[in-house]
Design a protein around this motif. Sequence first.
Motif, PDB file in Angstrom:
ATOM      1  N   GLY A 259      76.436   4.588  59.566  1.00 59.43           N
ATOM      2  CA  GLY A 259      77.840   4.949  59.516  1.00 59.43           C
ATOM      3  C   GLY A 259      78.402   4.888  58.104  1.00 59.43           C
ATOM      4  O   GLY A 259      79.216   5.740  57.711  1.00 59.43           O
ATOM      5  N   HIS A 260      77.986   3.877  57.310  1.00 59.68           N
ATOM      6  CA  HIS A 260      78.496   3.746  55.952  1.00 59.68           C
ATOM      7  C   HIS A 260      78.069   4.925  55.110  1.00 59.68           C
ATOM      8  O   HIS A 260      78.878   5.484  54.331  1.00 59.68           O
ATOM      9  N   TYR A 261      76.814   5.354  55.263  1.00 59.45           N
ATOM     10  CA  TYR A 261      76.313   6.481  54.469  1.00 59.45           C
ATOM     11  C   TYR A 261      77.033   7.766  54.876  1.00 59.45           C
ATOM     12  O   TYR A 261      77.322   8.619  54.027  1.00 59.45           O
ATOM     13  N   ARG A 262      77.288   7.923  56.168  1.00 63.52           N
ATOM     14  CA  ARG A 262      77.991   9.128  56.658  1.00 63.52           C
ATOM     15  C   ARG A 262      79.382   9.226  56.022  1.00 63.52           C
ATOM     16  O   ARG A 262      79.788  10.290  55.558  1.00 63.52           O
ATOM     17  N   GLU A 263      80.104   8.104  55.974  1.00 65.42           N
ATOM     18  CA  GLU A 263      81.434   8.118  55.387  1.00 65.42           C
ATOM     19  C   GLU A 263      81.364   8.480  53.901  1.00 65.42           C
ATOM     20  O   GLU A 263      82.212   9.225  53.385  1.00 65.42           O
ATOM     21  N   LYS A 264      80.324   7.947  53.213  1.00 62.23           N
ATOM     22  CA  LYS A 264      80.164   8.222  51.778  1.00 62.23           C
ATOM     23  C   LYS A 264      79.915   9.693  51.531  1.00 62.23           C
ATOM     24  O   LYS A 264      80.523  10.305  50.641  1.00 62.23           O
ATOM     25  N   ARG A 287      83.964  13.005  63.903  1.00 64.81           N
ATOM     26  CA  ARG A 287      84.830  12.438  64.953  1.00 64.81           C
ATOM     27  C   ARG A 287      86.240  13.024  64.924  1.00 64.81           C
ATOM     28  O   ARG A 287      86.773  13.441  65.946  1.00 64.81           O
ATOM     29  N   ASN A 288      86.850  13.053  63.737  1.00 67.10           N
ATOM     30  CA  ASN A 288      88.234  13.510  63.647  1.00 67.10           C
ATOM     31  C   ASN A 288      88.375  15.003  63.950  1.00 67.10           C
ATOM     32  O   ASN A 288      89.428  15.439  64.433  1.00 67.10           O
ATOM     33  N   THR A 289      87.348  15.785  63.659  1.00 65.01           N
ATOM     34  CA  THR A 289      87.446  17.238  63.820  1.00 65.01           C
ATOM     35  C   THR A 289      86.989  17.698  65.206  1.00 65.01           C
ATOM     36  O   THR A 289      87.595  18.591  65.811  1.00 65.01           O
ATOM     37  N   LEU A 290      85.901  17.102  65.716  1.00 63.01           N
ATOM     38  CA  LEU A 290      85.294  17.605  66.943  1.00 63.01           C
ATOM     39  C   LEU A 290      85.533  16.743  68.178  1.00 63.01           C
ATOM     40  O   LEU A 290      85.085  17.098  69.284  1.00 63.01           O
ATOM     41  N   SER A 291      86.183  15.636  68.034  1.00 59.70           N
ATOM     42  CA  SER A 291      86.333  14.726  69.197  1.00 59.70           C
ATOM     43  C   SER A 291      87.311  15.295  70.240  1.00 59.70           C
ATOM     44  O   SER A 291      88.268  15.982  69.898  1.00 59.70           O
ATOM     45  N   GLU A 292      87.002  14.975  71.528  1.00 59.54           N
ATOM     46  CA  GLU A 292      87.893  15.306  72.671  1.00 59.54           C
ATOM     47  C   GLU A 292      88.186  13.985  73.374  1.00 59.54           C
ATOM     48  O   GLU A 292      87.303  13.405  74.009  1.00 59.54           O
ATOM     49  N   PRO A 293      89.412  13.493  73.263  1.00 61.78           N
ATOM     50  CA  PRO A 293      89.752  12.160  73.788  1.00 61.78           C
ATOM     51  C   PRO A 293      89.367  11.963  75.257  1.00 61.78           C
ATOM     52  O   PRO A 293      88.915  10.884  75.634  1.00 61.78           O
ATOM     53  N   PRO A 305      79.315   2.486  73.812  1.00 57.56           N
ATOM     54  CA  PRO A 305      80.072   1.568  72.957  1.00 57.56           C
ATOM     55  C   PRO A 305      81.195   2.299  72.236  1.00 57.56           C
ATOM     56  O   PRO A 305      81.109   3.507  71.982  1.00 57.56           O
ATOM     57  N   THR A 306      82.262   1.597  71.922  1.00 55.56           N
ATOM     58  CA  THR A 306      83.454   2.231  71.353  1.00 55.56           C
ATOM     59  C   THR A 306      83.427   2.298  69.827  1.00 55.56           C
ATOM     60  O   THR A 306      84.399   2.797  69.227  1.00 55.56           O
ATOM     61  N   ASP A 307      82.359   1.820  69.164  1.00 57.14           N
ATOM     62  CA  ASP A 307      82.318   1.881  67.701  1.00 57.14           C
ATOM     63  C   ASP A 307      82.162   3.332  67.250  1.00 57.14           C
ATOM     64  O   ASP A 307      81.696   4.193  67.994  1.00 57.14           O
ATOM     65  N   SER A 308      82.569   3.603  65.977  1.00 54.31           N
ATOM     66  CA  SER A 308      82.583   4.968  65.450  1.00 54.31           C
ATOM     67  C   SER A 308      81.205   5.596  65.417  1.00 54.31           C
ATOM     68  O   SER A 308      81.046   6.797  65.700  1.00 54.31           O
ATOM     69  N   LEU A 309      80.167   4.817  65.064  1.00 56.51           N
ATOM     70  CA  LEU A 309      78.812   5.353  64.961  1.00 56.51           C
ATOM     71  C   LEU A 309      78.333   5.876  66.316  1.00 56.51           C
ATOM     72  O   LEU A 309      77.796   6.984  66.414  1.00 56.51           O
ATOM     73  N   SER A 310      78.538   5.087  67.373  1.00 57.31           N
ATOM     74  CA  SER A 310      78.089   5.493  68.713  1.00 57.31           C
ATOM     75  C   SER A 310      78.839   6.732  69.190  1.00 57.31           C
ATOM     76  O   SER A 310      78.270   7.658  69.768  1.00 57.31           O
ATOM     77  N   VAL A 311      80.147   6.755  68.915  1.00 58.15           N
ATOM     78  CA  VAL A 311      80.948   7.920  69.351  1.00 58.15           C
ATOM     79  C   VAL A 311      80.511   9.161  68.606  1.00 58.15           C
ATOM     80  O   VAL A 311      80.379  10.248  69.202  1.00 58.15           O
ATOM     81  N   GLU A 312      80.289   9.039  67.269  1.00 62.52           N
ATOM     82  CA  GLU A 312      79.854  10.202  66.497  1.00 62.52           C
ATOM     83  C   GLU A 312      78.490  10.691  66.979  1.00 62.52           C
ATOM     84  O   GLU A 312      78.245  11.903  67.046  1.00 62.52           O
ATOM     85  N   ASN A 313      77.572   9.743  67.300  1.00 64.23           N
ATOM     86  CA  ASN A 313      76.253  10.144  67.815  1.00 64.23           C
ATOM     87  C   ASN A 313      76.399  10.953  69.119  1.00 64.23           C
ATOM     88  O   ASN A 313      75.714  11.951  69.340  1.00 64.23           O
ATOM     89  N   ALA A 314      77.302  10.510  69.983  1.00 63.31           N
ATOM     90  CA  ALA A 314      77.514  11.225  71.251  1.00 63.31           C
ATOM     91  C   ALA A 314      78.075  12.614  70.998  1.00 63.31           C
ATOM     92  O   ALA A 314      77.695  13.594  71.663  1.00 63.31           O
ATOM     93  N   ILE A 315      78.991  12.723  70.038  1.00 58.15           N
ATOM     94  CA  ILE A 315      79.563  14.041  69.707  1.00 58.15           C
ATOM     95  C   ILE A 315      78.481  14.957  69.173  1.00 58.15           C
ATOM     96  O   ILE A 315      78.412  16.149  69.516  1.00 58.15           O
ATOM     97  N   ILE A 316      77.612  14.422  68.271  1.00 61.11           N
ATOM     98  CA  ILE A 316      76.518  15.227  67.705  1.00 61.11           C
ATOM     99  C   ILE A 316      75.618  15.743  68.808  1.00 61.11           C
ATOM    100  O   ILE A 316      75.221  16.916  68.833  1.00 61.11           O
ATOM    101  N   LEU A 317      75.289  14.881  69.790  1.00 56.79           N
ATOM    102  CA  LEU A 317      74.426  15.298  70.902  1.00 56.79           C
ATOM    103  C   LEU A 317      75.083  16.411  71.733  1.00 56.79           C
ATOM    104  O   LEU A 317      74.432  17.373  72.148  1.00 56.79           O
TER     105      LEU A 317
END
Length: 335
Positions: A259-264, A287-293, A305-317
């Motif tokens: 997650g840290h590298y992704r933000e960088k 997350r901010n562009t493609l997420s659907e609440p 899990p509700t952490d940003s990394l897990s949510v982004e992984n789910a969005i990517i999938l």
Amino acid sequence: IKDSAEAGLAEALPALDEAVKVLQNLKASDLSEVAKYSNPPALAKLVIEALCVMFQIAPTKVGEAGKKVDDYWPPGKKLLGDKELINNMKDYDKDHIPDKVIKKIEAYIQNENFKPDKIESVSKACTAMCQWTIAMHKYHYVALEVQPKREALAKAMAELKVVEEKVAGLEAQLKEVTDRLDKLESDFDTAIKKKEELANKAEECNVKLDRADRLLGGLGGEKIRWAATVEVLKGSIVNVIGDVMIAAGGIAYLGAFTGHYREKEELNWSKKLTDYGIPFTEGAGVRNTLSEPVKIRGWTINGLPTDSLSVENAIILSKSRRWSLMIDPQGQANK
């Protein structure tokens, strides 16, 4: 009056019925047997005389001049030979016997020998004719007594008919009024029912108006939010190219990193877009562009899990066009 008249007739009718019943059993041969007498017994002759009187048949005069007497046997013998005699006795007009006949027959009725039990020893036919004569005589006097009652009864019946007609007319009028009253009551009930329906509809309309006012009041606040949303969307349209570029890069290249590298890297890409003058939204990324609440909420309910990394992984999938290689030592993706 009717009961009194019927009671009076009841005195004579049994004797009359009995006489008619005897006549039913009487045959022409029985009459012929009596007619055969050349010199009939006195009792038979007495009955024939009474029968001639009832049918108003005149006697013949016999004897010397100046000493002639009535002899009913010749005309009586002729009467016995009449084949319709029995029917004529049955159909005798007992309600209109002339007074002269009644006066003349009275002497025979008062005769002690003119009794059926005495005549019975002479002839069956004579007995029947004796009973019939007595019955006619008795019926006449009963009818005289009953006749005024009959007339009074007829008058009373006529008056009763008039009264019944008046009553029938009044009942018809009453029925008409009752029918009109029933119709008015029915119309009144219908009007009351309609009034209640209209009152219910009015109450329902008031409730709807109140709800509409509340809805309009609520939508008044939404108007401000919608206006703000429109402004945001207008800005998003301008920034959509830059935002999609960062999000697409994240899906294509950043899946395997932390997650840290992704933000960088997303921050570096944002700087490049600024250098090239491509507009984008601050914080744009996967997350901010493609997420659907709503979808994210469903994923978290199912164990994500509700952490940003897990949510982004789910969005990517969910957004990838190919099967992704998942390094998942905790087995979260299988859930």
